[in-house]
Every structure is written in C-alpha cells, then in structure tokens.
Design a protein around this motif. Structure first.
Motif, PDB file in Angstrom:
ATOM      1  N   LYS A   2      37.134  33.351  27.681  1.00 35.70           N
ATOM      2  CA  LYS A   2      36.317  32.112  28.334  1.00 35.70           C
ATOM      3  C   LYS A   2      35.713  32.415  29.657  1.00 35.70           C
ATOM      4  O   LYS A   2      36.220  33.312  30.471  1.00 35.70           O
ATOM      5  N   LYS A   3      34.473  31.668  29.786  1.00 37.97           N
ATOM      6  CA  LYS A   3      33.915  32.158  31.117  1.00 37.97           C
ATOM      7  C   LYS A   3      34.830  31.623  32.547  1.00 37.97           C
ATOM      8  O   LYS A   3      34.787  32.425  33.400  1.00 37.97           O
ATOM      9  N   ALA A   4      35.451  30.751  32.400  1.00 35.59           N
ATOM     10  CA  ALA A   4      36.512  30.294  33.427  1.00 35.59           C
ATOM     11  C   ALA A   4      37.560  31.293  33.732  1.00 35.59           C
ATOM     12  O   ALA A   4      37.940  31.632  34.707  1.00 35.59           O
ATOM     13  N   ILE A   5      37.883  32.021  32.594  1.00 35.29           N
ATOM     14  CA  ILE A   5      39.040  33.037  32.655  1.00 35.29           C
ATOM     15  C   ILE A   5      38.341  34.116  33.555  1.00 35.29           C
ATOM     16  O   ILE A   5      39.003  34.826  34.336  1.00 35.29           O
ATOM     17  N   ILE A   6      37.349  34.470  32.963  1.00 36.97           N
ATOM     18  CA  ILE A   6      36.438  35.682  33.614  1.00 36.97           C
ATOM     19  C   ILE A   6      36.269  35.315  34.901  1.00 36.97           C
ATOM     20  O   ILE A   6      36.405  36.292  35.765  1.00 36.97           O
ATOM     21  N   ILE A   7      35.572  34.477  35.110  1.00 34.79           N
ATOM     22  CA  ILE A   7      35.446  34.191  36.522  1.00 34.79           C
ATOM     23  C   ILE A   7      36.632  33.986  37.587  1.00 34.79           C
ATOM     24  O   ILE A   7      36.521  34.634  38.720  1.00 34.79           O
ATOM     25  N   SER A   8      37.547  33.461  37.167  1.00 30.72           N
ATOM     26  CA  SER A   8      38.916  33.565  37.637  1.00 30.72           C
ATOM     27  C   SER A   8      39.211  34.963  38.151  1.00 30.72           C
ATOM     28  O   SER A   8      39.800  35.353  39.068  1.00 30.72           O
ATOM     29  N   ASN A   9      39.395  35.726  37.033  1.00 33.14           N
ATOM     30  CA  ASN A   9      39.758  37.342  37.127  1.00 33.14           C
ATOM     31  C   ASN A   9      38.618  38.010  38.285  1.00 33.14           C
ATOM     32  O   ASN A   9      39.208  38.931  39.002  1.00 33.14           O
ATOM     33  N   LEU A  11      37.219  36.889  40.679  1.00 33.92           N
ATOM     34  CA  LEU A  11      37.656  36.174  41.919  1.00 33.92           C
ATOM     35  C   LEU A  11      38.803  36.715  42.650  1.00 33.92           C
ATOM     36  O   LEU A  11      39.037  37.226  43.813  1.00 33.92           O
ATOM     37  N   GLN A  12      39.865  37.099  41.646  1.00 36.12           N
ATOM     38  CA  GLN A  12      41.033  37.775  42.028  1.00 36.12           C
ATOM     39  C   GLN A  12      40.788  39.130  42.390  1.00 36.12           C
ATOM     40  O   GLN A  12      41.263  39.594  43.382  1.00 36.12           O
ATOM     41  N   PHE A  13      39.697  39.712  41.646  1.00 37.80           N
ATOM     42  CA  PHE A  13      39.464  41.137  41.711  1.00 37.80           C
ATOM     43  C   PHE A  13      38.744  41.129  43.206  1.00 37.80           C
ATOM     44  O   PHE A  13      39.164  41.970  44.094  1.00 37.80           O
ATOM     45  N   TYR A  14      37.899  40.413  43.409  1.00 37.53           N
ATOM     46  CA  TYR A  14      37.140  40.524  44.858  1.00 37.53           C
ATOM     47  C   TYR A  14      38.083  40.058  45.947  1.00 37.53           C
ATOM     48  O   TYR A  14      38.112  40.716  47.025  1.00 37.53           O
ATOM     49  N   ILE A  15      39.061  39.293  46.065  1.00 37.72           N
ATOM     50  CA  ILE A  15      40.128  39.004  46.932  1.00 37.72           C
ATOM     51  C   ILE A  15      40.813  40.272  46.998  1.00 37.72           C
ATOM     52  O   ILE A  15      41.115  40.564  48.407  1.00 37.72           O
ATOM     53  N   ALA A  16      41.180  40.901  45.998  1.00 35.69           N
ATOM     54  CA  ALA A  16      42.047  42.272  46.363  1.00 35.69           C
ATOM     55  C   ALA A  16      41.221  43.159  46.925  1.00 35.69           C
ATOM     56  O   ALA A  16      41.537  43.794  47.713  1.00 35.69           O
ATOM     57  N   ALA A  17      39.941  43.358  46.424  1.00 39.47           N
ATOM     58  CA  ALA A  17      39.124  44.387  46.839  1.00 39.47           C
ATOM     59  C   ALA A  17      38.881  43.904  48.298  1.00 39.47           C
ATOM     60  O   ALA A  17      38.454  45.095  49.262  1.00 39.47           O
ATOM     61  N   GLU A  18      38.737  43.042  48.824  1.00 35.97           N
ATOM     62  CA  GLU A  18      38.547  42.590  50.347  1.00 35.97           C
ATOM     63  C   GLU A  18      39.346  43.180  51.301  1.00 35.97           C
ATOM     64  O   GLU A  18      39.061  43.278  52.313  1.00 35.97           O
ATOM     65  N   LYS A  19      40.485  43.471  50.846  1.00 32.77           N
ATOM     66  CA  LYS A  19      41.613  44.108  51.485  1.00 32.77           C
ATOM     67  C   LYS A  19      41.300  45.436  51.968  1.00 32.77           C
ATOM     68  O   LYS A  19      41.716  45.805  53.234  1.00 32.77           O
ATOM     69  N   LEU A  20      40.089  45.928  51.679  1.00 35.46           N
ATOM     70  CA  LEU A  20      39.811  47.233  51.854  1.00 35.46           C
ATOM     71  C   LEU A  20      39.180  47.109  53.564  1.00 35.46           C
ATOM     72  O   LEU A  20      39.191  48.127  54.094  1.00 35.46           O
ATOM     73  N   LYS A  21      38.994  45.896  53.483  1.00 34.18           N
ATOM     74  CA  LYS A  21      38.237  45.827  55.172  1.00 34.18           C
ATOM     75  C   LYS A  21      39.156  46.017  56.345  1.00 34.18           C
ATOM     76  O   LYS A  21      38.746  46.248  57.263  1.00 34.18           O
ATOM     77  N   THR A  22      40.424  45.689  55.577  1.00 31.74           N
ATOM     78  CA  THR A  22      41.643  45.660  56.885  1.00 31.74           C
ATOM     79  C   THR A  22      42.459  46.793  56.764  1.00 31.74           C
ATOM     80  O   THR A  22      43.588  46.924  57.322  1.00 31.74           O
TER      81      THR A  22
END
Length: 91
Positions: A2-9, A11-22
């Motif tokens: 479902k779209k909601a699950i894809i979007i949620s996944n 977002l979780q990926f983007y949040i995890a990947a953002e840790k590369l900034k720090t």
C-alpha cells in the motif's frame, strides 16, 4: 504494498540516511580545519564523478555510477566510519 506503507518506509529510510550528515569520517576537509561528514564525502564524490563523465574516453552508465557513489557509504549511518588503516590492521 500500500502507498501508506511505501511512504512510511521511505521516510524511515530518509531519516536513517540523514544520519550521514552527522557521521564523522576519519579524514579532513581540504582546509584541514575540520573533519568532513560522510554526507559531505558522498556529495563531493558525486560532484567529481559528474564533472568527469564528459572527459572519459570509454562510455559508462553514468546513472549507475551516480547511484553507486550516492549509496556507497549508507551503512556508515549505522556503523559509523571505519578507517581503512584500522581495517588492514585488524583493530
């Protein structure tokens, strides 16, 4: 899926990947005043690749190269940077 699950996944990926900034690498920026982040390293590598494509004699899959450059350090968002010398010394 479902779209909601894809979007949620995603977002979780983007949040995890953002840790590369720090995520601090074991190398300095060109002015040596500070250590670069994994995100800065990946960005610079992508910029270098992008600027070199037109100068290569051999044609390569540019999109594939850019994908590899952008994801090659994603694991460091979880593990942190592991210096090459440390890997070779088994420490």
């Amino acid at each position: 899926m479902k779209k909601a699950i894809i979007i949620s996944n995603l977002l979780q990926f983007y949040i995890a990947a953002e840790k590369l900034k720090t995520t601090i690498r074991h190398s300095h920026t060109s002015d040596s005043n500070r250590i670069e982040s994994a995100a800065e390293h990946s960005w610079m590598l992508a910029l270098i690749a992008l600027s070199l494509f037109e100068h290569l004699e051999t044609k390569i899959d540019q999109l594939r190269v850019l994908k590899m450059v952008l994801i090659h350090d994603l694991a460091e968002a979880v593990t942190g940077d592991i210096p090459h010398l440390k890997n070779q010394q088994g420490k």
